[in-house]
Structures are given as structure tokens and as C-alpha cells.
Design a protein around this motif. Structure first.
Motif, PDB file in Angstrom:
ATOM      1  N   MET A 282      22.118 -12.379  60.962  1.00 26.35           N
ATOM      2  CA  MET A 282      20.670 -12.142  60.956  1.00 26.35           C
ATOM      3  C   MET A 282      20.373 -10.674  61.238  1.00 26.35           C
ATOM      4  SD  MET A 282      19.331 -15.556  62.976  1.00 26.35           S
ATOM      5  CE  MET A 282      17.677 -14.882  63.179  1.00 26.35           C
ATOM      6  N   ALA A 283      21.087 -10.085  62.204  1.00 34.99           N
ATOM      7  CA  ALA A 283      20.888  -8.667  62.518  1.00 34.99           C
ATOM      8  C   ALA A 283      21.283  -7.791  61.336  1.00 34.99           C
ATOM      9  CB  ALA A 283      21.692  -8.294  63.758  1.00 34.99           C
ATOM     10  N   LYS A 284      22.400  -8.123  60.682  1.00 40.42           N
ATOM     11  CA  LYS A 284      22.844  -7.345  59.521  1.00 40.42           C
ATOM     12  C   LYS A 284      21.848  -7.477  58.370  1.00 40.42           C
ATOM     13  CE  LYS A 284      27.788  -7.639  60.545  1.00 40.42           C
ATOM     14  NZ  LYS A 284      29.105  -8.184  60.117  1.00 40.42           N
ATOM     15  N   THR A 285      21.299  -8.675  58.201  1.00 39.95           N
ATOM     16  CA  THR A 285      20.295  -8.878  57.144  1.00 39.95           C
ATOM     17  C   THR A 285      19.045  -8.053  57.416  1.00 39.95           C
ATOM     18  OG1 THR A 285      21.114 -11.140  56.791  1.00 39.95           O
ATOM     19  CG2 THR A 285      18.924 -10.614  55.936  1.00 39.95           C
ATOM     20  N   TRP A 286      18.641  -8.013  58.694  1.00 41.47           N
ATOM     21  CA  TRP A 286      17.470  -7.213  59.057  1.00 41.47           C
ATOM     22  C   TRP A 286      17.718  -5.722  58.785  1.00 41.47           C
ATOM     23  CZ3 TRP A 286      12.550  -8.066  59.932  1.00 41.47           C
ATOM     24  CH2 TRP A 286      11.785  -7.048  60.513  1.00 41.47           C
ATOM     25  N   VAL A 287      18.925  -5.254  59.101  1.00 37.57           N
ATOM     26  CA  VAL A 287      19.283  -3.854  58.822  1.00 37.57           C
ATOM     27  C   VAL A 287      19.237  -3.590  57.325  1.00 37.57           C
ATOM     28  CG1 VAL A 287      21.186  -2.196  58.877  1.00 37.57           C
ATOM     29  CG2 VAL A 287      20.655  -3.544  60.910  1.00 37.57           C
ATOM     30  N   MET A 288      19.751  -4.530  56.531  1.00 39.91           N
ATOM     31  CA  MET A 288      19.737  -4.375  55.076  1.00 39.91           C
ATOM     32  C   MET A 288      18.304  -4.299  54.549  1.00 39.91           C
ATOM     33  SD  MET A 288      21.267  -6.962  52.175  1.00 39.91           S
ATOM     34  CE  MET A 288      19.974  -8.169  52.561  1.00 39.91           C
ATOM     35  N   ILE A 289      17.424  -5.174  55.066  1.00 43.01           N
ATOM     36  CA  ILE A 289      16.017  -5.147  54.646  1.00 43.01           C
ATOM     37  C   ILE A 289      15.362  -3.825  55.039  1.00 43.01           C
ATOM     38  CG2 ILE A 289      13.757  -6.209  55.022  1.00 43.01           C
ATOM     39  CD1 ILE A 289      15.220  -8.871  55.394  1.00 43.01           C
ATOM     40  N   PHE A 290      15.652  -3.353  56.264  1.00 42.98           N
ATOM     41  CA  PHE A 290      15.099  -2.087  56.750  1.00 42.98           C
ATOM     42  C   PHE A 290      15.508  -0.939  55.830  1.00 42.98           C
ATOM     43  CE2 PHE A 290      15.431   1.831  59.161  1.00 42.98           C
ATOM     44  CZ  PHE A 290      14.244   1.865  59.887  1.00 42.98           C
TER      45      PHE A 290
END
Length: 311
Positions: free
Chosen positions: A55-63
Motif C-alpha cells: 500500500m505504501a509503495k502504491t501510494w509512492v507510485m501514485i505520488f
């Protein structure tokens, strides 16, 4: 606290510790084959740690896809203003709903002169301060995320950049707010009391900080002039503050997700260690000793508290 409260607290602690000792003894009574099967099962599961990290990696990718992964990304020329305007409108809407006491029909009626002036000042002046703070903080966030990818999101470098970004963004916000207050003061003196000398307004970043934490407050600045006291209220300052803070939520989400993942893996490792120890003579001896120690310490605490409050 009364004697009853203290004894109740100690009783709760005793119950929890006794339950832990009971679980340990129960595990020790199981067969070795069963314990090995449980250990194998636990080693094959992450208990949500992998999901949290993903989830954290996905958020970084979206950012990075939204704002760009480079410091001078052309994409952010469009995306950051859209982000700032969207977040500002959300907080403005909440602020308006509070001021009209949740009466939706009031939206179709003319706003009060104070609200009209506040909205005018925010979208003609304060919005640019919010935009500048967002550009500054998002750029620093991008640098911190890059460090987190290399060193880890719980590394010293990432945490240092996190606190640096939070501090720098806060001072950027307070300086922007100070600029708006000085601008408003100069405008007020020029229009209302042009014969008075314009005073020097000191820069105090931490003054009135508690007021900013309340979205619905209406902070004012009082000026002592030759015509008496004049109070000015030019923008809903807490809205500007929360707009600036929202850009830091990426940090909070990333750090909390990795901390929870780390905690989950630590609990799993501790559980495996307990299972590995439970079937041995050393483990059984430790369990019996711990149980007796908990019982004896609890009895001593109960007696000490009762004697202290009874005297």
C-alpha cells in the motif's frame, strides 16, 4: 485514584500477564509435530505486513505519477495548482457549511459581508501562498521518497528528511502568513488611518499556533491607531494552514504503514521464538518461573496498595 481503581488496574494487568503465561503453558503441552507445523505456517505468512508495505509503495507510485518523479518535473506545473485548488475548495466548503450551520438552503442566499471578503481574500491572495508552500513541500517530499527507496522508509536519512520537510514547510507557511498580515496591515493603515505611521510587525512563527489547529476559528489582528482599535480579519487562516498540512500526509501514511508492517513481523518472530522454546525443558522452566513471579508480584502489590490506603 481510589484504592478500588488502583486494585482494578492491577487486576487487569495481572489478568493479561496470567493469560500470556497460560498460553505459553498450553503451547508447551502440545506435541512437537504440531508446534513445528504451526511454526512452518507462521513463517509462510506476513500477517498483513506485505499488504501494508505494498500500500505504501502504491501510494509512492501514485505520488510520483501525479507530481512527477524529478525535482524539476514539467508535469507539476499543472498538477500542483490543481491539487492546491482542490484541497482549498474542500476546506473552504467545510468552513462554509460550519458558518451556515449546515443549512444547505443558506447556500442560495447571499453570504455575509465578512464571508464574502474572506473568500475574496483567500482566492485572490492566500491561494498563492498555499500554492508556494505546496510546491516547496512536494519538492522536498519527492527528495525524501527517493532517499526512502534507496535506504528504506524507516532509515535515519528518510526520517531526517521527513522532519526537515515538516519543519521547512511550517516555516514557509508562517512566513507566507506573515507576508499576508503585513500586506493587510499596510493596506489598512493606508486606507483608514493614512496619517498614522505604519508600525513594524514582528515575525513570530509560533505565536497563535493553537488557533490554527481549529479549522472554524476566526483569528483577528488588532491594531491600535489614532482612531481607536481596529481589528482585521482578512482570510480564514486555519484553512490556509490545513491546506499546507495536507501535502504532508504522504509522509504520515508511508511511515505508519511501514511501522505497522515492522511491528507485525516483530510479533510474528516473537511468536515463532515462543513456539520454538515452549517444548524444551528450558522453556517449561521459564514459563513456570514467570507464572510464579507474576503471582507473587501481584500479591505484593495488592498488599502494599491496601496497606498504604488503609493507613
Amino acid at each position: 485514584m481510589s484504592t478500588t481503581d488502583i486494585l482494578g488496574t492491577l487486576g487487569s494487568i495481572f489478568t493479561i500477564l496470567s493469560f500470556g503465561c497460560g498460553v505459553f503453558v498450553s503451547v508447551a503441552m502440545t506435541t512437537k509435530k504440531l508446534r513445528e507445523s504451526i511454526i512452518k505456517e507462521m513463517k509462510g505468512r506476513t500477517f498483513g505486513a506485505a499488504t501494508l508495505e505494498q500500500m505504501a509503495k502504491t501510494w509512492v507510485m501514485i505520488f510520483e505519477r501525479y507530481f512527477g518523479d524529478r525535482l524539476l518535473s514539467i508535469k507539476q506545473i499543472i498538477t500542483i495548482p490543481i491539487y492546491t485548488l482542490t484541497v482549498s475548495c474542500v476546506y473552504i466548503a467545510v468552513w462554509i457549511l460550519h458558518n451556515i450551520h449546515g443549512d444547505i438552503n443558506a447556500n442560495f442566499k447571499p453570504f455575509s459581508p465578512l464571508m464574502k471578503q474572506s473568500l475574496h481574500d483567500y482566492f485572490h491572495e492566500a491561494i498563492f501562498v498555499a500554492l508556494a508552500v505546496d510546491i516547496f513541500s512536494i519538492s522536498l517530499t519527492r527528495i525524501a521518497i527517493r532517499a526512502g527507496k534507496v535506504k528504506g522508509y524507516l532509515s535515519f536519512r528518510f526520517l531526517f528528511l521527513f522532519f526537515l520537510t515538516i519543519s521547512a514547510s511550517f516555516f514557509a507557511f508562517t512566513f507566507g502568513l506573515f507576508f499576508l498580515r503585513v500586506l493587510d496591515m499596510v493596506r489598512m493603515y493606508t486606507e483608514l488611518v493614512p496619517q498614522d505611521p505604519i508600525p513594524v510587525m514582528p515575525y513570530k512563527p509560533f505565536e497563535g499556533f493553537n488557533v490554527l489547529l481549529n479549522l472554524f476559528n476566526a483569528p483577528t489582528v488588532i491594531h491600535v491607531t489614532s482612531k481607536g482599535w481596529i481589528a482585521t480579519y482578512f482570510i480564514p487562516e486555519p484553512i490556509l494552514f490545513y491546506t499546507a498540512v495536507t501535502s504532508q500526509l504522504s509522509f504520515i501514511f508511508i511511515i505508519v504503514a511501514h511501522l505497522l508492517a515492522k511491528f507485525s513481523l516483530s510479533v510474528r518472530q516473537a511468536s515463532i521464538k515462543m513456539l520454538q522454546t515452549a517444548g524444551t525443558t528450558a522453556g517449561i522452566a521459564t514459563g513456570i518461573f514467570t507464572s510464579m513471579l507474576v503471582w507473587m508480584l501481584t500479591i505484593i502489590f495488592f498488599c502494599a496498595i491496601a496497606a498504604f490506603h488503609g493507613s
